[in-house]
Scaffold this motif. Sequence first.
Motif, mmCIF file in Angstrom:
data_model
loop_
_atom_site.group_PDB
_atom_site.id
_atom_site.type_symbol
_atom_site.label_atom_id
_atom_site.label_comp_id
_atom_site.label_asym_id
_atom_site.label_seq_id
_atom_site.Cartn_x
_atom_site.Cartn_y
_atom_site.Cartn_z
ATOM 1 N N VAL A 191 0.854 -1.188 0.000
ATOM 2 C CA VAL A 191 0.000 0.000 0.000
ATOM 3 C C VAL A 191 0.892 1.240 0.000
ATOM 4 C CG1 VAL A 191 -1.867 -1.202 1.215
ATOM 5 C CG2 VAL A 191 -0.188 0.114 2.529
ATOM 6 N N TYR A 217 -7.679 1.199 3.224
ATOM 7 C CA TYR A 217 -8.601 0.509 4.125
ATOM 8 C C TYR A 217 -9.126 -0.746 3.441
ATOM 9 C CZ TYR A 217 -11.873 3.220 1.240
ATOM 10 O OH TYR A 217 -12.546 3.793 0.176
ATOM 11 N N ALA A 218 -9.659 -1.657 4.246
ATOM 12 C CA ALA A 218 -10.306 -2.866 3.744
ATOM 13 C C ALA A 218 -11.810 -2.683 3.802
ATOM 14 C CB ALA A 218 -9.886 -4.080 4.577
ATOM 15 N N ARG A 262 -15.802 -0.389 6.909
ATOM 16 C CA ARG A 262 -14.422 -0.527 6.481
ATOM 17 C C ARG A 262 -13.511 -0.718 7.692
ATOM 18 N NH1 ARG A 262 -13.231 5.214 3.712
ATOM 19 N NH2 ARG A 262 -15.171 4.616 2.669
ATOM 20 N N LEU A 297 -9.044 -4.397 -0.671
ATOM 21 C CA LEU A 297 -8.067 -3.586 0.041
ATOM 22 C C LEU A 297 -7.736 -2.385 -0.833
ATOM 23 C CD1 LEU A 297 -6.108 -3.082 2.391
ATOM 24 C CD2 LEU A 297 -4.399 -4.400 1.132
ATOM 25 N N ALA A 302 -7.570 -0.836 -5.950
ATOM 26 C CA ALA A 302 -7.765 -1.763 -4.835
ATOM 27 C C ALA A 302 -7.376 -3.150 -5.301
ATOM 28 C CB ALA A 302 -9.211 -1.756 -4.354
ATOM 29 N N ILE A 355 -7.744 -9.766 8.570
ATOM 30 C CA ILE A 355 -7.251 -8.430 8.217
ATOM 31 C C ILE A 355 -6.213 -8.046 9.263
ATOM 32 C CG2 ILE A 355 -7.883 -6.014 7.851
ATOM 33 C CD1 ILE A 355 -10.667 -6.973 7.039
ATOM 34 N N ASN A 357 -2.488 -5.653 10.215
ATOM 35 C CA ASN A 357 -1.336 -4.771 10.039
ATOM 36 C C ASN A 357 -0.676 -4.623 11.403
ATOM 37 O OD1 ASN A 357 -0.174 -1.796 10.304
ATOM 38 N ND2 ASN A 357 0.005 -2.411 8.150
ATOM 39 N N ALA A 403 -0.418 -4.040 3.996
ATOM 40 C CA ALA A 403 -1.503 -4.545 4.843
ATOM 41 C C ALA A 403 -1.837 -5.936 4.348
ATOM 42 C CB ALA A 403 -2.725 -3.640 4.780
ATOM 43 N N VAL A 462 -4.777 -8.836 3.801
ATOM 44 C CA VAL A 462 -6.139 -9.356 3.761
ATOM 45 C C VAL A 462 -6.001 -10.796 3.297
ATOM 46 C CG1 VAL A 462 -8.422 -9.187 2.741
ATOM 47 C CG2 VAL A 462 -7.150 -7.093 3.288
#
Length: 232
Positions: free
Chosen positions: A105, A115-116, A144, A165, A172, A186, A188, A201, A203
């Motif tokens: 990211v 963000y997810a 999110r 993501l 994304a 999820i 980080n 990050a 996912v």
Amino acid sequence: GIPICFPQFGMNGPMSQQHGFARNMRWEVIGTSADVNPDDPEPAVMLSLKSNEETRKMWPFEFECTYEVTLRREKLKCEFCVKNCADDLKDELEFTAALHSYIEVVDATDSENVYAKGNLKGKSYMDKEIDAKNPPLMTCDKDRVTFGTKLVDSIFLNTDPEVLLHVGNGAAVSVENTTGWRDHVIWNPHENMPQCYKQFACVESACAVKPVVLPGDGYVWKSEMNLTVVTL
């Protein structure tokens, strides 16, 4: 990268090794579509990990895992299978697993753009940030998950197939569970990994809480995760 978590996700299981042993073992390449033709539309490679003396010391079962990665025109297909090699149908395997997909990211602390998201509001999740060994079951009250202010370590249970993501540059990555997987993780690490946490990050496709139960006599569990870049 995509480390393979097997036969245990996290530390909640019989093994002392975080996420099991599969990600730390030597796999064998057993098949490839590699060709001198540069126009091959779907290059692929398949790897295998079989039970051996080292794995039996940690997990006393007979198994074979295969992992096939296929680069399609619009997606990366990751197929992970587990075969129970026990002779008796009653000799079941129980395991948890995940594909621990790290995704780059722009800046994980930028909560407006990184963000997810994926129909998460109202879903149940286990919050390992609160207690890694005995995470409480929570209900997500937002649409999110952001990473800007603290460690994020959440197991979303029985999710919809797709979580996006948003990476912070107008695109994304779609993480899609098409077969086998039922959860999304999820994660980080925030300042637990100060040198690099802003750049990625995770996912992940997972069966992270409820174990897969696989009968013996050659039964196979099959899973598939697809990663696709989406322009927003």
